[in-house]
Design a protein around this motif. Structure first.
Motif, short mmCIF file in Angstrom:
data_model
loop_
_atom_site.label_atom_id
_atom_site.label_comp_id
_atom_site.label_asym_id
_atom_site.label_seq_id
_atom_site.Cartn_x
_atom_site.Cartn_y
_atom_site.Cartn_z
N PHE A 5 -19.75 20.92 -7.96
CA PHE A 5 -19.32 20.17 -6.78
C PHE A 5 -19.34 21.03 -5.51
O PHE A 5 -18.45 20.95 -4.68
CB PHE A 5 -17.92 19.56 -7.01
N ASN A 6 -20.37 21.86 -5.38
CA ASN A 6 -20.52 22.74 -4.21
C ASN A 6 -19.31 23.64 -4.01
O ASN A 6 -19.03 24.06 -2.88
CB ASN A 6 -20.77 21.93 -2.94
N GLY A 7 -18.58 23.92 -5.06
CA GLY A 7 -17.37 24.72 -4.94
C GLY A 7 -16.16 23.91 -4.53
O GLY A 7 -15.06 24.46 -4.41
N GLY A 8 -16.32 22.61 -4.34
CA GLY A 8 -15.19 21.73 -4.04
C GLY A 8 -14.41 21.42 -5.29
O GLY A 8 -14.77 21.82 -6.41
N PRO A 9 -13.29 20.69 -5.15
CA PRO A 9 -12.42 20.46 -6.30
C PRO A 9 -13.10 19.69 -7.44
O PRO A 9 -13.74 18.66 -7.21
CB PRO A 9 -11.25 19.67 -5.71
N HIS A 10 -12.93 20.22 -8.62
CA HIS A 10 -13.44 19.65 -9.87
C HIS A 10 -12.23 19.10 -10.60
O HIS A 10 -11.31 19.85 -10.95
CB HIS A 10 -14.13 20.78 -10.65
N HIS B 288 -15.11 16.41 -5.95
CA HIS B 288 -15.30 16.12 -4.52
C HIS B 288 -16.15 17.23 -3.93
O HIS B 288 -15.69 18.37 -3.79
CB HIS B 288 -13.94 16.03 -3.82
N ALA B 289 -17.39 16.89 -3.57
CA ALA B 289 -18.33 17.90 -3.09
C ALA B 289 -18.55 17.84 -1.59
O ALA B 289 -19.21 18.72 -1.03
CB ALA B 289 -19.68 17.73 -3.80
N ASP B 290 -17.98 16.85 -0.91
CA ASP B 290 -18.35 16.60 0.49
C ASP B 290 -17.86 17.67 1.45
O ASP B 290 -18.42 17.83 2.54
CB ASP B 290 -17.80 15.24 0.95
N ASP B 291 -16.80 18.40 1.09
CA ASP B 291 -16.25 19.40 2.00
C ASP B 291 -16.61 20.82 1.59
O ASP B 291 -16.01 21.78 2.08
CB ASP B 291 -14.72 19.25 2.07
N SER B 292 -17.56 20.95 0.67
CA SER B 292 -18.08 22.25 0.28
C SER B 292 -17.00 23.11 -0.39
O SER B 292 -16.04 22.61 -0.97
CB SER B 292 -18.71 22.96 1.48
N TYR B 293 -17.16 24.44 -0.28
CA TYR B 293 -16.36 25.38 -1.06
C TYR B 293 -14.89 25.35 -0.67
O TYR B 293 -14.54 25.43 0.51
CB TYR B 293 -16.91 26.80 -0.87
N SER C 8 -7.74 24.83 1.36
CA SER C 8 -7.99 25.98 2.23
C SER C 8 -9.44 26.39 2.00
O SER C 8 -9.76 27.04 1.02
CB SER C 8 -7.01 27.12 1.90
N ASN C 9 -10.29 25.97 2.93
CA ASN C 9 -11.73 25.95 2.69
C ASN C 9 -12.52 26.96 3.52
O ASN C 9 -13.50 26.62 4.17
CB ASN C 9 -12.28 24.55 2.95
N GLU C 10 -12.06 28.20 3.53
CA GLU C 10 -12.75 29.32 4.19
C GLU C 10 -12.67 29.27 5.71
O GLU C 10 -12.27 30.24 6.34
CB GLU C 10 -14.22 29.40 3.77
N ASN C 11 -13.09 28.15 6.33
CA ASN C 11 -13.11 28.10 7.78
C ASN C 11 -12.36 26.90 8.36
O ASN C 11 -12.46 26.60 9.54
CB ASN C 11 -14.54 28.09 8.31
N GLU C 12 -11.59 26.20 7.52
CA GLU C 12 -10.80 25.06 7.98
C GLU C 12 -9.84 24.63 6.87
O GLU C 12 -10.00 25.00 5.70
CB GLU C 12 -11.69 23.89 8.38
N THR D 270 -11.35 10.62 -0.78
CA THR D 270 -11.66 10.31 0.62
C THR D 270 -11.04 11.36 1.53
O THR D 270 -9.82 11.60 1.46
CB THR D 270 -11.11 8.93 1.00
N GLN D 271 -11.87 11.95 2.38
CA GLN D 271 -11.34 12.89 3.35
C GLN D 271 -10.45 12.15 4.36
O GLN D 271 -10.84 11.11 4.90
CB GLN D 271 -12.46 13.59 4.11
N ILE D 272 -9.26 12.70 4.60
CA ILE D 272 -8.34 12.13 5.58
C ILE D 272 -8.55 12.78 6.93
O ILE D 272 -8.69 12.10 7.95
CB ILE D 272 -6.87 12.31 5.12
N SER D 273 -8.61 14.12 6.95
CA SER D 273 -8.80 14.83 8.22
C SER D 273 -9.07 16.30 7.92
O SER D 273 -8.94 16.76 6.78
CB SER D 273 -7.56 14.70 9.12
N THR D 274 -9.42 17.03 8.97
CA THR D 274 -9.56 18.48 8.89
C THR D 274 -8.94 19.10 10.13
O THR D 274 -8.74 18.43 11.15
CB THR D 274 -11.05 18.91 8.83
N ILE D 275 -8.63 20.39 10.05
CA ILE D 275 -8.14 21.13 11.21
C ILE D 275 -8.55 22.58 11.08
O ILE D 275 -8.55 23.14 9.98
CB ILE D 275 -6.61 20.99 11.37
#
Length: 405
Positions: A190-195, A211-216, A241-245, A258-263
């Motif tokens: 899943f591109n390093g996303g949650p499995h 969930h692969a949409d938000d990458s690692y 906590s995804n490295e850069n966001e 479903t992604q809710i938001s990012t910051i």
């Protein structure tokens, strides 16, 4: 070994009331005295303020010659009230009986599933430990912790009760104890996303999507949400906590996360790990590389999550040293930081609404220096009802500490 009836009753009550790890009601043991109380700024060989050192087990004893420490977690036996430290090392997972915190007993080790690795992560659900590693082909080991009740002639070499192999390497594992799902992050899927893994039957974990949409994703916290944003009450929410966001994802429907938001935030080094305040109003984050890249003292960031669709930056807290902050956890109004070369730090967050955070104590498990380097305290487990706190240290192994009475 001392048997402390008061501590036993406190721990048993905690388990019977089915508190989750992040809302533990802390008690303290008025009888057991520390091996090294904090006196005149020192607990034995370790600088301190407000923390006693109950005991210590070296990393060599835990993991063998040449081993280094990494992650840790804890388990309280619901039948006996005994507390156990689960300590990751480069070679294995070590299981330690802490029922007498001044005389802990290494019960045994579960060797790595494949090869040694600097990274090993452990979480607990339904009296089972779930263990992942960056070692190639490792998958997820499952170990029945009730086996620790009757260990003869410790330390033993254990075998896993199950192995889940739908991924190979992974950086971390997160468990929502309310739902019985594990979330493997930083894996080769899943591109390093949650499995997603259904662990409701711990001895037979089953794949449940991802969930692969938000990458690692380097680390995460997953909760059954009961915070101020009523739009998501009762939903299963992942904070990555995804490295850069920081990424907020609704993972209630495992087939359609479903992604809710990012910051994001200024001076991003490496978005590493974070934890909700107990009312879920704020999310407190550690960035692992900002001290190296930007030269600040230990920097902890706070986000206002009152509206999950629109999270905002709230404040930053700077610690007294230049050490790197690693993992953070919250108990009541105290933030506990595994602060690498500066040890474990306790920070009062009772005035976080007003942008005020104040350090109240520490014990430095790496007394050599407080440099901006990857030495010292990797992780802490502050959720035991007794008030005993586990510190896993890269060079030092296991430290059992407690706030000074």
């Amino acid at each position: 070994m001392k048997f402390n009836t008061w501590a036993f009753m406190a721990s048993a009550l905690f388990m019977l009331t089915n508190c989750s790890n992040d809302d533990t009601t802390r008690t303290s043991d008025p009888v057991t005295e520390a091996q090294f109380p904090c006196v005149n700024g020192m607990a034995g060989a370790y600088p301190c303020d407000g923390f006693d050192l109950m005991s210590h087990i070296s990393v060599e004893e835990l993991g063998g010659a040449g081993a280094e420490g990494n992650d840790s977690w804890g388990w309280t036996d619901p039948e006996t009230g005994k507390e156990y430290a689960l300590i990751g090392t480069t070679t294995s997972s070590a299981f330690v009986d802490m029922s007498d915190p001044t005389n802990p007993i290494l019960l045994g080790r579960l060797p790595t599933a494949t090869t040694n690795s600097l990274w090993r992560d452990i979480k607990v659900y339904n009296n089972h430990a779930f263990i992942v590693s960056e070692a190639a082909g490792h998958g997820m080991q499952v170990f029945d912790l009730t086996r620790l009740r009757n260990v003869e002639n410790p330390p033993q070499t254990f075998t896993a009760d199950a192995n889940y192999n739908e991924f190979g390497n992974a950086h971390n594992i997160v468990i929502n104890e309310d739902s019985g799902f594990a979330y493997i992050v930083g894996s080769n899927t899943f591109n390093g996303g949650p499995h997603f893994v259904n662990i409701q039957n711990p001895s037979n974990p089953t794949a449940a999507g991802g969930h692969a949409d938000d990458s690692y994703s380097h680390d995460a916290q997953v909760v059954t949400y009961n915070g101020p944003d009523t739009d998501y009450t009762g939903k299963e929410v992942l904070i990555g906590s995804n490295e850069n966001e920081v990424v907020i994802v609704d993972v209630t429907d495992k087939n359609a996360p479903t992604q809710i938001s990012t910051i994001d935030y200024s001076n991003i080094g490496y978005t590493h790990q974070g934890w909700f305040t107990e009312d879920m109003t704020y999310f407190i984050l550690g960035d692992e590389l900002d001290e190296i890249n930007f030269g600040s003292n230990s920097r902890t960031l706070v986000f206002d999550f009152t509206d999950l669709d629109n999270p905002t930056f709230h404040m930053e807290y700077l610690g007294p040293t230049a050490a790197i902050d690693h993992n953070v956890y919250v108990i009541d109004n105290t933030l506990y930081i595994a602060n690498y070369s500066a040890g474990i730090r306790a920070v009062d967050i009772s005035n976080i609404n007003s942008g005020i955070m104040v350090e109240t104590g520490y014990i430095d498990t790496f007394p050599t220096n407080n440099n901006t380097a990857f030495n010292g305290a990797w992780n802490i487990y502050p959720f035991f009802a007794s008030g005993n706190i586990v510190v896993s240290d890269i060079e030092g192994g296991l430290f059992i500490v407690r706030l000074t009475e």
